[in-house]
Design an enzyme around this catalytic site. Structure first.
Site, PDB file in Angstrom:
ATOM      1  N   ASP A 144       0.964  -1.008   0.048  1.00 47.33           N
ATOM      2  CA  ASP A 144      -0.019   0.219   0.024  1.00 47.33           C
ATOM      3  C   ASP A 144       0.722   1.284  -0.581  1.00 47.33           C
ATOM      4  OD1 ASP A 144      -2.350   1.408   0.083  1.00 47.33           O
ATOM      5  OD2 ASP A 144      -1.930   1.699   2.065  1.00 47.33           O
ATOM      6  N   GLU A 177      14.369 -15.987   0.301  1.00 48.25           N
ATOM      7  CA  GLU A 177      14.427 -16.423   1.207  1.00 48.25           C
ATOM      8  C   GLU A 177      13.899 -17.549   1.405  1.00 48.25           C
ATOM      9  OE1 GLU A 177      15.582 -14.929   4.904  1.00 48.25           O
ATOM     10  OE2 GLU A 177      17.200 -13.317   4.053  1.00 48.25           O
TER      11      GLU A 177
END
Length: 551
Positions: free
Chosen positions: A208, A257
């Site tokens: 956002d 990751e």
């Protein structure tokens, strides 16, 4: 079979959680409601679901004011229910992308409450933007910045001892204080939040106000009136500053990751493909919404300019385009396209004074959907778009809840008209949005005329908007030229005036007639799909798009 990451081609369905489906009968959409509709979304042809903020919130801006980023608001369910939703969606082949709201917290967040208690100059206040006021007694805001929702971007607090105190910055509502991204604890906290949700299986995040995190530390006045200052230019004091790019490089490394091609999509409200491309450059965010396309007028030259410019800038940085026609912040597509197209649209929530031709708007919305879904890259669908829902422009004033309504002095009605709850079935409200034994009506009233637009009413009707979307998404998923395709560039084809025609290889053609009269179809083999009936002479009627095979 394409080996490109899933997000380069994905069709992602936006769920405005309050308005999608109510599972417990309290009139508010929730996680249980979403779970009950997963088969519908799978059948529609969605690849992933973007869910608007589901975190605990006092709802000053319906969830975009967060008090706890690691939990679920009780109105929507529980953390365990969210985990079960993620698991069930994955079993059905659907991915889950929650919203993340990094520009601001709620004013009831523990950090902000601590800042109020700690006083001026404290470490707690350093996480936000607190400043003394100007004027002899600090009675004036620290600068001339304006809130997106209307009024000043500053609110003065009362200190613990009762004296008028410092001011804090909120680019949106007063209940949404802006975080200070120069503070290392802010970056560390959000990386921890991202890990929390990635560990629970979410497939990405919609970011956002991605262009708004960094502020000029001097907090200078605008050089011109803030209400007319552009939203993106080099040196702007709080939009699109270069410092935000390091935040997103760190986030991209973090996402890497985790297994499974986790992704981010930026809500960066910039009307410049070149500046937007910076957010998705190598090492940055994966994708970004294309507001230029969404807000473009229905005019062939302008749309071709937007499409070509977007593809050129994003191809140059190796990023896919991400197309969108509607979302929870803008007038619904059928209502925009059913009005005179004299200029591009802006993110204004006031219904225009121009008369609405809804039949025209729906015809254009069908054509725009096929045009969008034929373009290279990914696409987002806003709930109800596939039903042809129009903006509800006559909501009674007493039900309006968007903060824009109050902040504008009740002169701008806000965004509630595109957030009215979904109609699923039945002849009268709540149209299956809530269960039969519901204890409360939907949080916003639905128009009685929606009885003809429910999912149940449109299912099986070959002329309906819903069945058009289902056929289009089925063809899009199966055709090797669509979505990310095979990497070949879009090629514009010679066409009649007012027609946008392009080729994508192998063997796909798209033609959209934006003119006011029938036009010849470009050379082709078979008609795969059309947004409306084609005339017997194989001409393309006005405001109609056709998908074709190559000659």
């Amino acid at each position: 079979m394409s080996t490109a990451p899933w997000w380069r081609s994905a069709v992602i369905y936006q769920i405005y959680i309050r308005s999608f489906a109510d599972g417990n009968g309290d009139g508010i959409g929730d996680i249980a409601g979403i779970r009950g509709r997963l088969p519908y979304l799978q059948e529609l042809g969605a690849d992933a679901l973007w869910i608007t903020p589901w975190y605990p919130s006092p709802m000053a801006d319906h969830g975009y004011d967060v008090t706890d980023y690691r939990d679920i608001d009780p109105a929507y369910g529980t953390l365990r229910e969210a985990e079960e939703l993620i698991e069930e969606a994955h079993r059905l082949g659907l991915r889950i992308i929650p919203d993340i709201v990094p520009n601001h917290t709620s004013d009831r967040h523990a950090w902000f409450r601590a800042a109020l208690a700690a006083g001026p100059g404290s470490a707690e206040r350093a996480r936000y933007h607190f400043r003394p006021g100007r004027g002899p007694h600090g009675e004036l805001p620290p600068n001339n910045w304006a809130s997106v929702f209307g009024g000043p971007a500053w609110t003065r607090i009362t200190e613990a001892d009762g004296r008028p105190g410092e001011w804090y910055l909120h680019l949106f509502a007063p209940g949404q204080p802006d975080l200070n991204w120069d503070h290392p604890e802010v970056a560390a906290e959000f990386e921890s939040v991202l890990r929390f949700w990635f560990e629970r299986g979410v497939d990405g995040f919609r970011v956002d106000v991605a262009h708004g995190l960094a502020k000029d530390a001097r907090l200078p006045d605008f050089p011109e009136a803030p209400e007319v200052a552009p939203k993106a230019y080099p040196g702007h004091p709080h939009w699109d500053r270069e410092e935000v790019q390091q935040v997103y490089r760190d986030w991209r490394r973090l996402a890497g990751e985790f297994p499974g091609e986790r992704m981010f999509v930026a809500e960066a409200s910039l009307r410049s493909p070149a500046r937007l491309a910076r957010y998705v450059s190598p090492g940055g965010l994966h994708t970004a919404f294309n507001f230029d396309f969404m807000l473009s007028r229905w005019e062939p030259g302008r749309l071709r300019e937007v499409i070509s410019g977007t593809l050129a800038e994003l191809d140059a940085v190796g990023a896919p385009a991400t197309w969108v026609l509607s979302n929870h912040d803008v007038l619904r597509a059928a209502s925009r396209l059913g009005r005179p197209q004299t200029q591009d649209w802006v993110l204004t929530r006031s219904p225009t004074d121009a008369p609405l031709d809804l039949e025209l708007g729906l015809r254009r919305a069908r054509a725009a959907a096929l045009l969008m879904l034929a373009l290279p890259g990914g696409a987002y669908l806003y709930q109800g778009e596939e039903l042809g829902l129009a903006e509800v422009e006559d909501l009674p004033e007493e039900v309006l809840q968007d903060p824009v309504w109050e902040r504008s002095g009740r002169t701008v009605r806000g965004r509630d008209g595109c957030r009215v709850p979904m109609p699923w079935s039945g002849q009268e409200p709540p149209f299956g949005f809530s269960p039969a034994d519901a204890t409360a009506p939907p949080w916003l009233p639905q128009p009685p005329a929606w009885k003809d637009l429910t999912v149940a009413a449109q299912t099986g009707d070959p002329a309906s908007m819903l069945e058009l979307y289902r056929r289009a998404l089925r063809l899009r998923r199966g055709h090797p030229a669509l979505g990310a395709g095979n990497g070949e560039p879009l090629e514009w084809l010679p066409s009649a005036p007012g027609v946008l025609a392009f080729a994508r290889e192998p063997g796909f053609r798209c033609a959209a007639n934006l003119s006011g009269r029938p036009q010849p179809l470009p050379g082709h083999g078979e008609v795969l799909l059309a947004s409306g009936p084609l005339d017997p002479g194989r001409h393309l009627p006005p405001d109609t798009t056709a998908w074709l095979t190559a000659p």
